[in-house]
Design a protein around this motif. Structure first.
Motif, PDB file in Angstrom:
ATOM      1  N   MET A   1      83.719  78.877   9.715  1.00  0.00           N
ATOM      2  CA  MET A   1      82.611  79.680  10.199  1.00  0.00           C
ATOM      3  C   MET A   1      82.959  80.143  11.612  1.00  0.00           C
ATOM      4  O   MET A   1      83.396  79.347  12.430  1.00  0.00           O
ATOM      5  N   ASP A   2      82.729  81.415  11.888  1.00  0.00           N
ATOM      6  CA  ASP A   2      83.102  81.950  13.195  1.00  0.00           C
ATOM      7  C   ASP A   2      81.978  81.765  14.215  1.00  0.00           C
ATOM      8  O   ASP A   2      80.849  81.407  13.878  1.00  0.00           O
ATOM      9  N   ARG A   3      82.302  82.030  15.466  1.00  0.00           N
ATOM     10  CA  ARG A   3      81.371  81.787  16.571  1.00  0.00           C
ATOM     11  C   ARG A   3      80.102  82.642  16.488  1.00  0.00           C
ATOM     12  O   ARG A   3      79.049  82.217  16.892  1.00  0.00           O
ATOM     13  N   LYS A   4      80.217  83.854  15.935  1.00  0.00           N
ATOM     14  CA  LYS A   4      79.035  84.723  15.822  1.00  0.00           C
ATOM     15  C   LYS A   4      78.000  84.118  14.877  1.00  0.00           C
ATOM     16  O   LYS A   4      76.802  84.157  15.145  1.00  0.00           O
ATOM     17  N   HIS A   5      78.464  83.572  13.769  1.00  0.00           N
ATOM     18  CA  HIS A   5      77.545  82.957  12.799  1.00  0.00           C
ATOM     19  C   HIS A   5      76.914  81.682  13.358  1.00  0.00           C
ATOM     20  O   HIS A   5      75.735  81.406  13.127  1.00  0.00           O
ATOM     21  N   ILE A   6      77.685  80.916  14.079  1.00  0.00           N
ATOM     22  CA  ILE A   6      77.160  79.688  14.674  1.00  0.00           C
ATOM     23  C   ILE A   6      76.125  80.033  15.738  1.00  0.00           C
ATOM     24  O   ILE A   6      75.040  79.442  15.790  1.00  0.00           O
ATOM     25  N   ALA A   7      76.440  81.018  16.568  1.00  0.00           N
ATOM     26  CA  ALA A   7      75.491  81.447  17.606  1.00  0.00           C
ATOM     27  C   ALA A   7      74.217  81.997  16.975  1.00  0.00           C
ATOM     28  O   ALA A   7      73.109  81.718  17.446  1.00  0.00           O
ATOM     29  N   ALA A   8      74.362  82.762  15.891  1.00  0.00           N
ATOM     30  CA  ALA A   8      73.189  83.313  15.201  1.00  0.00           C
ATOM     31  C   ALA A   8      72.319  82.196  14.628  1.00  0.00           C
ATOM     32  O   ALA A   8      71.084  82.278  14.670  1.00  0.00           O
ATOM     33  N   ALA A   9      72.945  81.153  14.111  1.00  0.00           N
ATOM     34  CA  ALA A   9      72.185  80.021  13.566  1.00  0.00           C
ATOM     35  C   ALA A   9      71.400  79.316  14.669  1.00  0.00           C
ATOM     36  O   ALA A   9      70.228  78.975  14.485  1.00  0.00           O
ATOM     37  N   PHE A  10      72.025  79.112  15.829  1.00  0.00           N
ATOM     38  CA  PHE A  10      71.324  78.466  16.947  1.00  0.00           C
ATOM     39  C   PHE A  10      70.204  79.365  17.479  1.00  0.00           C
ATOM     40  O   PHE A  10      69.133  78.886  17.840  1.00  0.00           O
ATOM     41  N   GLU A  11      70.433  80.664  17.516  1.00  0.00           N
ATOM     42  CA  GLU A  11      69.404  81.589  17.991  1.00  0.00           C
ATOM     43  C   GLU A  11      68.222  81.606  17.021  1.00  0.00           C
ATOM     44  O   GLU A  11      67.065  81.629  17.427  1.00  0.00           O
ATOM     45  N   GLU A  12      68.514  81.561  15.726  1.00  0.00           N
ATOM     46  CA  GLU A  12      67.454  81.507  14.714  1.00  0.00           C
ATOM     47  C   GLU A  12      66.663  80.206  14.837  1.00  0.00           C
ATOM     48  O   GLU A  12      65.433  80.204  14.724  1.00  0.00           O
ATOM     49  N   ALA A  13      67.351  79.120  15.107  1.00  0.00           N
ATOM     50  CA  ALA A  13      66.672  77.834  15.307  1.00  0.00           C
ATOM     51  C   ALA A  13      65.756  77.907  16.525  1.00  0.00           C
ATOM     52  O   ALA A  13      64.640  77.383  16.494  1.00  0.00           O
ATOM     53  N   ALA A  14      66.196  78.575  17.578  1.00  0.00           N
ATOM     54  CA  ALA A  14      65.366  78.724  18.779  1.00  0.00           C
ATOM     55  C   ALA A  14      64.084  79.491  18.469  1.00  0.00           C
ATOM     56  O   ALA A  14      62.990  79.104  18.892  1.00  0.00           O
ATOM     57  N   VAL A  15      64.206  80.566  17.696  1.00  0.00           N
ATOM     58  CA  VAL A  15      63.033  81.365  17.316  1.00  0.00           C
ATOM     59  C   VAL A  15      62.074  80.538  16.467  1.00  0.00           C
ATOM     60  O   VAL A  15      60.859  80.544  16.684  1.00  0.00           O
ATOM     61  N   LEU A  16      62.615  79.815  15.499  1.00  0.00           N
ATOM     62  CA  LEU A  16      61.769  78.995  14.627  1.00  0.00           C
ATOM     63  C   LEU A  16      61.080  77.886  15.407  1.00  0.00           C
ATOM     64  O   LEU A  16      59.905  77.587  15.173  1.00  0.00           O
ATOM     65  N   LEU A  17      61.798  77.271  16.340  1.00  0.00           N
ATOM     66  CA  LEU A  17      61.196  76.225  17.168  1.00  0.00           C
ATOM     67  C   LEU A  17      60.060  76.793  18.017  1.00  0.00           C
ATOM     68  O   LEU A  17      59.020  76.152  18.193  1.00  0.00           O
ATOM     69  N   GLU A  18      60.269  78.005  18.519  1.00  0.00           N
ATOM     70  CA  GLU A  18      59.215  78.641  19.319  1.00  0.00           C
ATOM     71  C   GLU A  18      57.998  78.963  18.453  1.00  0.00           C
ATOM     72  O   GLU A  18      56.860  78.798  18.887  1.00  0.00           O
TER      73      GLU A  18
END
Length: 165
Positions: A1-18
């Motif tokens: 998995m590349d860095r863009k997909h990992i970053a997107a997953a963490f960003e999505e987690a941030a939105v969901l947590l918010e």
């Protein structure tokens, strides 16, 4: 998995947590982790294999373990749990331009909005105007955004469908 997909997953987690009203520091940690991973030089798989992901600035113990899980398996169990705990319609609301997680949470908490249809109904009844942080202009923009989403639903950009070359 590349860095863009990992970053997107963490960003999505941030939105969901918010959306779930989690601690703002936790939300910020996931956003910072996404930025750190995007800016990271070198091979992520090698860092994960050597256990050096925890040394990356912006990745604590938990986030480095989650990044390693993403690299090794291609998925993150925690993200799946977060997605399951948020109503599906609430995620659709985030597609409306100008509506972020904070405003979507206000709409869900104060008006009980769980879908685009319910949001459109609330706008047509002028219920958004009474909410703090919303007004007539915001309500009009939300209605315009809903109409745009309806108009282009089911249409995709060719490059998105085709995927990477």
């Amino acid at each position: 998995m590349d860095r863009k997909h990992i970053a997107a997953a963490f960003e999505e987690a941030a939105v969901l947590l918010e959306l779930l009203g989690e601690n703002p520091f936790k939300v910020r940690a996931y956003s910072q982790a996404a930025r750190s991973i995007l800016g990271l030089e070198g091979d992520l798989a090698a860092l994960a294999a050597s256990g050096d992901l925890g040394k990356v600035k912006g990745l604590g113990k938990t986030l480095s373990v989650q990044a390693a899980e993403l690299i090794q398996t291609g998925r993150l169990e925690y993200l799946t749990e977060l997605k399951n705990s948020v109503p599906t319609g609430l995620l659709e609301i985030l597609d409306i331009p100008g509506l972020g997680p904070k405003k979507a949470k206000i709409l869900h908490d104060q008006l009980g909005v769980k879908s685009l249809g319910e949001l459109e109904y609330a706008c047509r009844e002028n219920r958004l105007i009474a909410l703090k942080g919303f007004g007539a202009k915001t309500q009009a923009n939300v209605l315009r955004g809903i109409e745009t989403l309806k108009k282009y639903r089911g249409r995709f950009l060719w490059a998105e469908i085709e995927g990477p070359a």
